[in-house]
Motif scaffolding. Sequence first.
Motif, PDB file in Angstrom:
ATOM      1  N   TRP A   1       2.509   3.327   9.638  1.00  0.00           N
ATOM      2  CA  TRP A   1       1.448   3.864   8.789  1.00  0.00           C
ATOM      3  C   TRP A   1       0.508   2.761   8.329  1.00  0.00           C
ATOM      4  CZ3 TRP A   1       0.221   2.827   3.647  1.00  0.00           C
ATOM      5  CH2 TRP A   1      -0.663   3.730   3.031  1.00  0.00           C
ATOM      6  N   ARG A   2      -0.766   3.102   8.237  1.00  0.00           N
ATOM      7  CA  ARG A   2      -1.783   2.236   7.650  1.00  0.00           C
ATOM      8  C   ARG A   2      -2.530   3.023   6.586  1.00  0.00           C
ATOM      9  NH1 ARG A   2       0.803  -0.921   9.903  1.00  0.00           N
ATOM     10  NH2 ARG A   2       0.231  -2.619  11.311  1.00  0.00           N
ATOM     11  N   GLN A   3      -3.116   2.307   5.622  1.00  0.00           N
ATOM     12  CA  GLN A   3      -3.843   2.948   4.527  1.00  0.00           C
ATOM     13  C   GLN A   3      -4.848   3.962   5.070  1.00  0.00           C
ATOM     14  OE1 GLN A   3      -4.022   4.123   1.449  1.00  0.00           O
ATOM     15  NE2 GLN A   3      -3.923   2.078   0.531  1.00  0.00           N
ATOM     16  N   GLY A   4      -4.786   5.191   4.560  1.00  0.00           N
ATOM     17  CA  GLY A   4      -5.676   6.268   5.002  1.00  0.00           C
ATOM     18  C   GLY A   4      -5.065   7.161   6.058  1.00  0.00           C
ATOM     19  N   GLY A   5      -3.950   6.736   6.657  1.00  0.00           N
ATOM     20  CA  GLY A   5      -3.320   7.543   7.694  1.00  0.00           C
ATOM     21  C   GLY A   5      -2.550   8.719   7.116  1.00  0.00           C
ATOM     22  N   ASP A   6      -2.220   9.691   7.971  1.00  0.00           N
ATOM     23  CA  ASP A   6      -1.451  10.864   7.529  1.00  0.00           C
ATOM     24  C   ASP A   6      -0.115  10.451   6.938  1.00  0.00           C
ATOM     25  OD1 ASP A   6      -3.466  12.512   8.347  1.00  0.00           O
ATOM     26  OD2 ASP A   6      -2.459  13.240  10.156  1.00  0.00           O
ATOM     27  N   CYS A   7       0.341  11.243   5.974  1.00  0.00           N
ATOM     28  CA  CYS A   7       1.613  10.980   5.300  1.00  0.00           C
ATOM     29  C   CYS A   7       2.578  12.128   5.557  1.00  0.00           C
ATOM     30  CB  CYS A   7       1.389  10.820   3.796  1.00  0.00           C
ATOM     31  SG  CYS A   7       0.343   9.418   3.365  1.00  0.00           S
ATOM     32  N   MET A   8       3.801  11.969   5.075  1.00  0.00           N
ATOM     33  CA  MET A   8       4.823  12.985   5.215  1.00  0.00           C
ATOM     34  C   MET A   8       5.135  13.586   3.844  1.00  0.00           C
ATOM     35  SD  MET A   8       5.055  12.142   8.376  1.00  0.00           S
ATOM     36  CE  MET A   8       6.364  13.139   9.066  1.00  0.00           C
ATOM     37  N   VAL A   9       5.221  14.903   3.794  1.00  0.00           N
ATOM     38  CA  VAL A   9       5.637  15.576   2.562  1.00  0.00           C
ATOM     39  C   VAL A   9       7.123  15.302   2.346  1.00  0.00           C
ATOM     40  CG1 VAL A   9       5.884  17.814   1.411  1.00  0.00           C
ATOM     41  CG2 VAL A   9       3.897  17.372   2.900  1.00  0.00           C
ATOM     42  N   LEU A  10       7.500  14.985   1.114  1.00  0.00           N
ATOM     43  CA  LEU A  10       8.909  14.694   0.849  1.00  0.00           C
ATOM     44  C   LEU A  10       9.783  15.901   1.186  1.00  0.00           C
ATOM     45  CD1 LEU A  10       8.806  12.786  -2.567  1.00  0.00           C
ATOM     46  CD2 LEU A  10       9.076  11.828  -0.281  1.00  0.00           C
TER      47      LEU A  10
ATOM     48  N   ASP B   1       0.843  -1.210   0.000  1.00  0.00           N
ATOM     49  CA  ASP B   1       0.000   0.000   0.000  1.00  0.00           C
ATOM     50  C   ASP B   1       0.869   1.249   0.000  1.00  0.00           C
ATOM     51  OD1 ASP B   1      -2.429  -1.301  -0.069  1.00  0.00           O
ATOM     52  OD2 ASP B   1      -2.718  -1.263   2.106  1.00  0.00           O
ATOM     53  N   SER B   2       1.897   1.248   0.830  1.00  0.00           N
ATOM     54  CA  SER B   2       2.775   2.409   0.929  1.00  0.00           C
ATOM     55  C   SER B   2       3.504   2.659  -0.390  1.00  0.00           C
ATOM     56  CB  SER B   2       3.794   2.207   2.056  1.00  0.00           C
ATOM     57  OG  SER B   2       4.769   3.225   2.044  1.00  0.00           O
ATOM     58  N   MET B   3       4.065   1.612  -0.976  1.00  0.00           N
ATOM     59  CA  MET B   3       4.828   1.787  -2.217  1.00  0.00           C
ATOM     60  C   MET B   3       3.937   2.258  -3.364  1.00  0.00           C
ATOM     61  SD  MET B   3       7.670  -1.269  -2.180  1.00  0.00           S
ATOM     62  CE  MET B   3       6.481  -2.605  -2.133  1.00  0.00           C
ATOM     63  N   GLN B   4       2.753   1.693  -3.459  1.00  0.00           N
ATOM     64  CA  GLN B   4       1.859   2.100  -4.545  1.00  0.00           C
ATOM     65  C   GLN B   4       1.366   3.536  -4.345  1.00  0.00           C
ATOM     66  OE1 GLN B   4      -1.138  -1.020  -4.860  1.00  0.00           O
ATOM     67  NE2 GLN B   4       0.222  -2.280  -6.110  1.00  0.00           N
ATOM     68  N   LEU B   5       1.163   3.924  -3.096  1.00  0.00           N
ATOM     69  CA  LEU B   5       0.752   5.303  -2.814  1.00  0.00           C
ATOM     70  C   LEU B   5       1.872   6.283  -3.129  1.00  0.00           C
ATOM     71  CD1 LEU B   5      -1.431   7.185  -1.380  1.00  0.00           C
ATOM     72  CD2 LEU B   5       0.026   6.950   0.636  1.00  0.00           C
ATOM     73  N   THR B   6       3.080   5.975  -2.675  1.00  0.00           N
ATOM     74  CA  THR B   6       4.188   6.919  -2.842  1.00  0.00           C
ATOM     75  C   THR B   6       4.707   6.958  -4.279  1.00  0.00           C
ATOM     76  OG1 THR B   6       5.780   5.235  -2.080  1.00  0.00           O
ATOM     77  CG2 THR B   6       4.873   6.727  -0.428  1.00  0.00           C
TER      78      THR B   6
ATOM     79  N   LYS C   1       3.810  12.561  -4.160  1.00  0.00           N
ATOM     80  CA  LYS C   1       5.121  12.909  -3.597  1.00  0.00           C
ATOM     81  C   LYS C   1       5.057  12.945  -2.072  1.00  0.00           C
ATOM     82  CE  LYS C   1       6.785  15.424  -7.658  1.00  0.00           C
ATOM     83  NZ  LYS C   1       7.827  14.436  -7.984  1.00  0.00           N
ATOM     84  N   VAL C   2       4.817  11.765  -1.512  1.00  0.00           N
ATOM     85  CA  VAL C   2       4.733  11.628  -0.061  1.00  0.00           C
ATOM     86  C   VAL C   2       5.573  10.428   0.366  1.00  0.00           C
ATOM     87  CG1 VAL C   2       2.438  12.673   0.172  1.00  0.00           C
ATOM     88  CG2 VAL C   2       2.637  10.200  -0.241  1.00  0.00           C
ATOM     89  N   ALA C   3       5.842  10.383   1.648  1.00  0.00           N
ATOM     90  CA  ALA C   3       6.418   9.206   2.286  1.00  0.00           C
ATOM     91  C   ALA C   3       5.464   8.796   3.395  1.00  0.00           C
ATOM     92  CB  ALA C   3       7.805   9.516   2.835  1.00  0.00           C
ATOM     93  N   THR C   4       5.590   7.562   3.876  1.00  0.00           N
ATOM     94  CA  THR C   4       4.698   7.110   4.941  1.00  0.00           C
ATOM     95  C   THR C   4       5.500   6.897   6.227  1.00  0.00           C
ATOM     96  OG1 THR C   4       4.944   4.810   4.198  1.00  0.00           O
ATOM     97  CG2 THR C   4       3.068   6.048   3.352  1.00  0.00           C
ATOM     98  N   PRO C   5       4.982   7.373   7.348  1.00  0.00           N
ATOM     99  CA  PRO C   5       5.724   7.299   8.618  1.00  0.00           C
ATOM    100  C   PRO C   5       5.672   5.906   9.240  1.00  0.00           C
ATOM    101  CG  PRO C   5       3.572   8.277   8.979  1.00  0.00           C
ATOM    102  CD  PRO C   5       3.690   8.064   7.492  1.00  0.00           C
ATOM    103  N   ALA C   6       6.333   5.784  10.373  1.00  0.00           N
ATOM    104  CA  ALA C   6       6.346   4.519  11.109  1.00  0.00           C
ATOM    105  C   ALA C   6       4.927   4.064  11.422  1.00  0.00           C
ATOM    106  CB  ALA C   6       7.134   4.685  12.415  1.00  0.00           C
TER     107      ALA C   6
END
Length: 241
Positions: A195-204, A179-184, A188-193
């Motif tokens: 992370w689950r689908q729908g959760g907040d992301c990090m701006v690159l 999920d994380s790889m397909q989203l990113t 242009k985001v990264a996923t934090p520790a």
Amino acid sequence: MNIGDTFPNFSANTTIGQIDFYNWLESSWGVLFSHPADFTPVCTTELSRLVELIPEFEKRNVKIIALSCDSVSSHEKWIDDIKHFGGDNYFKKNYLDFCLKILLILGYSGPFPYPIIDDEKRELAVKLNMLDKDEIGKAGLPLTCRAVFVIDSQKKFRLSILYPATTGRNFTEILRVIDSMQLTDKYKVATPADWRQGGDCMVLPTLSADEANNLFPAGFSTVSVPSGKDYIRKTKCPNVD
């Protein structure tokens, strides 16, 4: 292999016949799961669990293929055990799944939802460096570890997780990472520790403030840290309305 390398193509005999890996994968993502041997307890639990999770992988456009260091004829006998074990798990859930167990007992088999590769000579396990040197089999050779290789639709090697032969996989984590790889890949985001689908992301961190404002019209928040550097920027998951 390193992350980002082109995953090597291979030909193999499987429970669905001879395949060319690239042709079988087509434009899908793929996950290759390796196993030490047929008729082993942990492997049986894993392949049974995969049967249950096929709809989750299909939703993500991911094809599943397994490898075990035994022959196709052995795999075909093992599949009966895998289905039976899965039927036992289904039975514990609800009445409709109880009906499935009855069909299994009566001999209904149906098509198995993913192929299992014949690697009786261990050639592919060696080629892809899947060996667990701390676990020695009856023949005195290292067992195949529980490798998880994720390949994207461009045939790029995206993820490797190597479990020892004695430890079963965490499929929830494997789906989470996909999920994380397909989203990113798309945003242009990264996923934090954790992370689950729908959760907040990090701006690159490579994006300037202006670029981030343009890409994330819903906005983002900057976390204040002692260094005073504005590098931790949170935004809502971009694929959630």
